[in-house]
Design a protein around this motif. Structure first.
Motif, mmCIF file in Angstrom:
data_model
loop_
_atom_site.group_PDB
_atom_site.id
_atom_site.type_symbol
_atom_site.label_atom_id
_atom_site.label_comp_id
_atom_site.label_asym_id
_atom_site.label_seq_id
_atom_site.Cartn_x
_atom_site.Cartn_y
_atom_site.Cartn_z
ATOM 1 N N VAL A 1 0.906 -1.239 0.037
ATOM 2 C CA VAL A 1 0.105 0.042 0.029
ATOM 3 C C VAL A 1 0.827 1.141 0.112
ATOM 4 O O VAL A 1 1.792 1.457 0.931
ATOM 5 C CB VAL A 1 -0.968 0.068 1.329
ATOM 6 N N PRO A 2 0.755 2.144 -1.208
ATOM 7 C CA PRO A 2 1.978 3.128 -1.108
ATOM 8 C C PRO A 2 1.992 4.035 0.121
ATOM 9 O O PRO A 2 3.057 4.347 0.612
ATOM 10 C CB PRO A 2 1.229 4.018 -2.278
ATOM 11 N N MET A 3 0.729 4.646 0.623
ATOM 12 C CA MET A 3 1.115 5.457 1.922
ATOM 13 C C MET A 3 1.480 4.836 3.068
ATOM 14 O O MET A 3 2.155 5.432 3.758
ATOM 15 C CB MET A 3 -0.304 6.124 2.107
ATOM 16 N N LEU A 4 1.247 3.482 3.214
ATOM 17 C CA LEU A 4 1.726 2.727 4.360
ATOM 18 C C LEU A 4 3.267 2.536 4.320
ATOM 19 O O LEU A 4 4.028 2.765 5.195
ATOM 20 C CB LEU A 4 1.157 1.331 4.449
ATOM 21 N N ARG A 5 3.616 2.432 2.883
ATOM 22 C CA ARG A 5 5.158 2.422 2.814
ATOM 23 C C ARG A 5 5.732 3.538 2.970
ATOM 24 O O ARG A 5 6.837 3.581 3.552
ATOM 25 C CB ARG A 5 5.319 2.088 1.304
ATOM 26 N N VAL A 6 5.061 4.967 2.693
ATOM 27 C CA VAL A 6 5.688 6.113 2.977
ATOM 28 C C VAL A 6 5.849 6.160 4.549
ATOM 29 O O VAL A 6 6.960 6.810 5.073
ATOM 30 C CB VAL A 6 4.958 7.211 2.248
ATOM 31 N N VAL A 7 4.641 6.045 5.312
ATOM 32 C CA VAL A 7 4.648 5.992 6.678
ATOM 33 C C VAL A 7 5.656 5.213 7.364
ATOM 34 O O VAL A 7 6.304 5.527 8.083
ATOM 35 C CB VAL A 7 3.410 5.752 7.177
ATOM 36 N N LEU A 8 5.897 3.821 6.718
ATOM 37 C CA LEU A 8 6.898 3.010 7.478
ATOM 38 C C LEU A 8 8.385 3.638 7.160
ATOM 39 O O LEU A 8 9.203 3.736 8.298
ATOM 40 C CB LEU A 8 6.863 1.519 6.888
ATOM 41 N N LEU A 9 8.734 4.116 6.150
ATOM 42 C CA LEU A 9 9.878 4.499 5.729
ATOM 43 C C LEU A 9 10.031 5.833 6.428
ATOM 44 O O LEU A 9 11.162 6.147 7.205
ATOM 45 C CB LEU A 9 10.158 4.852 4.378
ATOM 46 N N GLY A 10 9.130 6.652 6.750
ATOM 47 C CA GLY A 10 9.137 8.028 7.502
ATOM 48 C C GLY A 10 9.472 7.688 9.024
ATOM 49 O O GLY A 10 10.240 8.177 9.686
ATOM 50 N N ALA A 11 8.926 6.500 9.422
ATOM 51 C CA ALA A 11 9.153 5.983 10.946
ATOM 52 C C ALA A 11 10.472 5.613 11.202
ATOM 53 O O ALA A 11 11.018 5.932 12.172
ATOM 54 C CB ALA A 11 8.101 5.061 11.356
ATOM 55 N N CYS A 12 11.175 5.008 10.015
ATOM 56 C CA CYS A 12 12.380 4.705 10.234
ATOM 57 C C CYS A 12 13.426 5.704 10.141
ATOM 58 O O CYS A 12 14.346 5.668 11.024
ATOM 59 C CB CYS A 12 12.661 3.773 9.099
ATOM 60 N N PHE A 13 13.223 6.517 9.306
ATOM 61 C CA PHE A 13 14.090 7.856 9.325
ATOM 62 C C PHE A 13 13.959 8.705 10.653
ATOM 63 O O PHE A 13 14.925 9.256 11.052
ATOM 64 C CB PHE A 13 13.431 8.882 8.058
ATOM 65 N N TYR A 14 12.847 8.717 11.152
ATOM 66 C CA TYR A 14 12.429 9.300 12.278
ATOM 67 C C TYR A 14 13.190 8.546 13.773
ATOM 68 O O TYR A 14 13.960 9.200 14.395
ATOM 69 C CB TYR A 14 10.811 9.518 12.589
ATOM 70 N N GLY A 15 13.144 7.237 13.484
ATOM 71 C CA GLY A 15 13.857 6.515 14.411
ATOM 72 C C GLY A 15 15.151 6.957 14.594
ATOM 73 O O GLY A 15 15.890 6.713 15.590
ATOM 74 N N VAL A 16 15.929 7.125 13.446
ATOM 75 C CA VAL A 16 17.377 7.348 13.425
ATOM 76 C C VAL A 16 17.745 8.600 14.293
ATOM 77 O O VAL A 16 18.639 8.635 15.134
ATOM 78 C CB VAL A 16 17.877 7.429 12.054
ATOM 79 N N SER A 17 16.883 9.640 13.989
ATOM 80 C CA SER A 17 17.025 10.832 14.397
ATOM 81 C C SER A 17 16.743 10.812 16.204
ATOM 82 O O SER A 17 17.403 11.292 17.077
ATOM 83 C CB SER A 17 16.207 11.879 13.934
ATOM 84 N N LEU A 18 15.723 9.914 16.365
ATOM 85 C CA LEU A 18 15.212 9.850 17.687
ATOM 86 C C LEU A 18 16.296 9.026 18.533
ATOM 87 O O LEU A 18 16.811 9.331 19.666
ATOM 88 C CB LEU A 18 13.964 8.817 17.912
ATOM 89 N N GLY A 19 16.883 7.976 18.173
ATOM 90 C CA GLY A 19 17.966 7.261 18.787
ATOM 91 C C GLY A 19 19.159 8.193 19.031
ATOM 92 O O GLY A 19 19.740 8.310 20.241
ATOM 93 N N ILE A 20 19.531 9.010 18.202
ATOM 94 C CA ILE A 20 20.752 9.911 18.602
ATOM 95 C C ILE A 20 20.527 10.817 19.338
ATOM 96 O O ILE A 20 21.114 11.227 20.333
ATOM 97 C CB ILE A 20 21.188 10.482 16.913
ATOM 98 N N ASN A 21 19.272 11.570 19.258
ATOM 99 C CA ASN A 21 18.664 12.673 20.274
ATOM 100 C C ASN A 21 18.634 12.038 21.644
ATOM 101 O O ASN A 21 19.165 12.640 22.564
ATOM 102 C CB ASN A 21 17.688 13.094 19.903
#
Length: 462
Positions: free
Chosen positions: A230-250
């Motif tokens: 599902v296109p938008m679910l794929r976008v949300v999943l990738l966005g959550a992963c990008f956010y997770g990287v920033s969250l882990g560093i912060n």
């Protein structure tokens, strides 16, 4: 009109209000015990132990591991079982878990080591129950909230959860300091009892259509594949992963940056730490009209990129006042980003798949966050070996550079996906209009139909 936008979700239905109260009560218990257990271990059980950081890390790990290991498994079974009954059963289990912990503290003369073991077990088991409770509540909420009220519901959820997090995180240590661990545990029991009562009062007719149960791994992979199809679910999943990287560093660097690089005193750091949830509250109360005007699909990725820019700005500040202003801005942007996720999931997830799909995102954020935290710690160790001084305030300060790296990763990820989707939409526009496009009247409606068909053909096409 502003008042309706902020709190109008409470008028959706009585069952929505009950689910909202159940979520708020259970979240209050989770936050309160998390803050209480940390203070309990540090102040009363092992105040002078050289292993104190490792012991506190074990408490945090006990809450994190179930999200990674149990979360996806719980999602499969949450789709198979009756969602409302799953919520009720897990609330009762959590009441029993904390009642047993209260018994250990009240009626036995246990050593600090045994009490610590009981805290670890209680934390882990309670988090396991949460992995079943949360996707089940999401599945029921999927049916309770009408499509045209989802943005209001997401705003109300964000507003309440932020308020709960602020109050419970502060109340836990305060209750423990004033009345002791027993009263703090009793408060947790009361919150889960409240959640139980609210879940019982939700009407039984809200039950998602359950898919035919197959083998576990088939059902699990079916749900995971549907996220990618599902296109938008794929976008949300990738966005959550990008956010997770920033969250882990912060998570590992922001506090050190404030205390060391900016030279903020501990009492002023408490003020700075409050600015992010303050921004959450402001945006949750005022951002509904903005999201509705832009659209959740269009607002999600720009908010992700804007959050990256906000953290880059934070890494460049040099004074407490500026840092507080930027942190309020980051909290407001994060609230927009978070409020877009719920409506996107509810719109894109086929009925009967909410448990599996919603359980994919939490573990992915936790995994990417843990990997980023490990990366940050390794880079700090490497910089120390190279003679770089962390916290010296220079532009080469490792704390500053790590924040910028995580923020740039978030900005580039969100911006890159936004450009890809924009080009894809333009390409779709350049094709001859189909009958469905003519009837839909807008690209958003065509995308909505496309996602529905994709979700129906992907997960259920066996």
């Amino acid at each position: 009109m502003a008042q309706i936008d902020r709190f109008g979700a409470l008028s959706i239905s009585a069952d929505y209000r009950r689910l909202w109260l159940a979520q708020a009560a259970s979240s209050f218990g989770e936050y309160l015990f998390a803050s209480t257990s940390t203070v309990w271990v540090a102040v009363q059980l092992f105040p002078a132990s050289p292993r104190l950081p490792a012991l506190i890390g074990m408490v945090i790990l006990a809450a994190s591991v179930p999200r990674i290991v149990i979360g996806p498994i719980a999602g499969v079974y949450a789709d198979r079982w009756n969602s409302r009954k799953t919520m009720i059963v897990n609330d009762w289990i959590r009441v029993g878990i904390f009642a047993m912990l209260l018994g250990v503290v009240e009626f036995s003369e246990a050593s600090p080591g045994r009490i610590f073991a009981a805290i670890i077990i209680c934390t882990a088991l309670s988090e396991v129950c949460a992995q079943f409770f949360n996707p089940s509540r999401a599945a029921v909420m999927h049916l309770v909230v009408p499509p045209d009220r989802r943005i209001e519901a997401a705003s109300m959820s964000m507003f309440s959860l932020t308020g709960v997090a602020i109050i419970a995180t502060g109340a836990g240590p305060a209750v423990f300091g004033l009345f002791g661990a027993r009263i703090a545990i009793c408060v947790c029991i009361a919150t889960y009892m409240t959640s139980y009562v609210m879940s019982v009062r939700v009407r039984g007719r809200y039950q998602p259509e359950r898919q035919a149960a197959g083998r576990f791994w088939r059902d699990f992979s079916d749900g995971a594949r549907s996220v990618w199809r599902v296109p938008m679910l794929r976008v949300v999943l990738l966005g959550a992963c990008f956010y997770g990287v920033s969250l882990g560093i912060n998570s590992s660097v922001l506090a050190l940056f404030a205390l060391k690089t900016l030279g903020v005193s501990p009492e002023h750091y408490g003020l700075l730490a409050m600015m992010f949830p303050v921004g959450n509250l402001v945006s949750a109360a005022l951002g509904v009209s903005l999201i509705r005007r832009i659209g959740v699909n269009r607002a999600y990725l720009p908010a992700l990129s804007a959050l990256g820019l906000g953290y880059i700005a934070y890494a460049c500040v040099g004074q407490l006042v500026t840092a507080c202003v930027v942190m309020v801005m980051c909290g407001s942007i994060f609230s927009i980003y978070h409020m877009c996720q719920g409506p996107i999931l509810q719109e894109s997830v086929p009925e009967g798949y909410m448990g599996r799909i919603s359980a994919v995102f939490g573990p992915m954020v936790t995994i990417t966050s843990a990997a980023a935290t490990l990366f940050a710690s390794q880079m700090l160790s490497y910089s120390a070996g190279q003679g770089l001084t962390a916290g010296d305030g220079s532009w080469g300060d490792p704390y500053r550079l790590l924040i910028i790296f995580g923020a740039a990763f978030l900005f580039a990820g969100g911006g890159g996906m936004f450009l890809v989707r924009t080009r894809a939409n333009r390409g779709f526009r350049s094709t001859p209009p189909s009958l469905s496009e003519t009837n839909a009247g807008s690209l958003d409606e065509v995308g909505h139909i496309e996602r529905r068909l994709d979700g129906a053909e992907g997960p259920t096409g066996r």
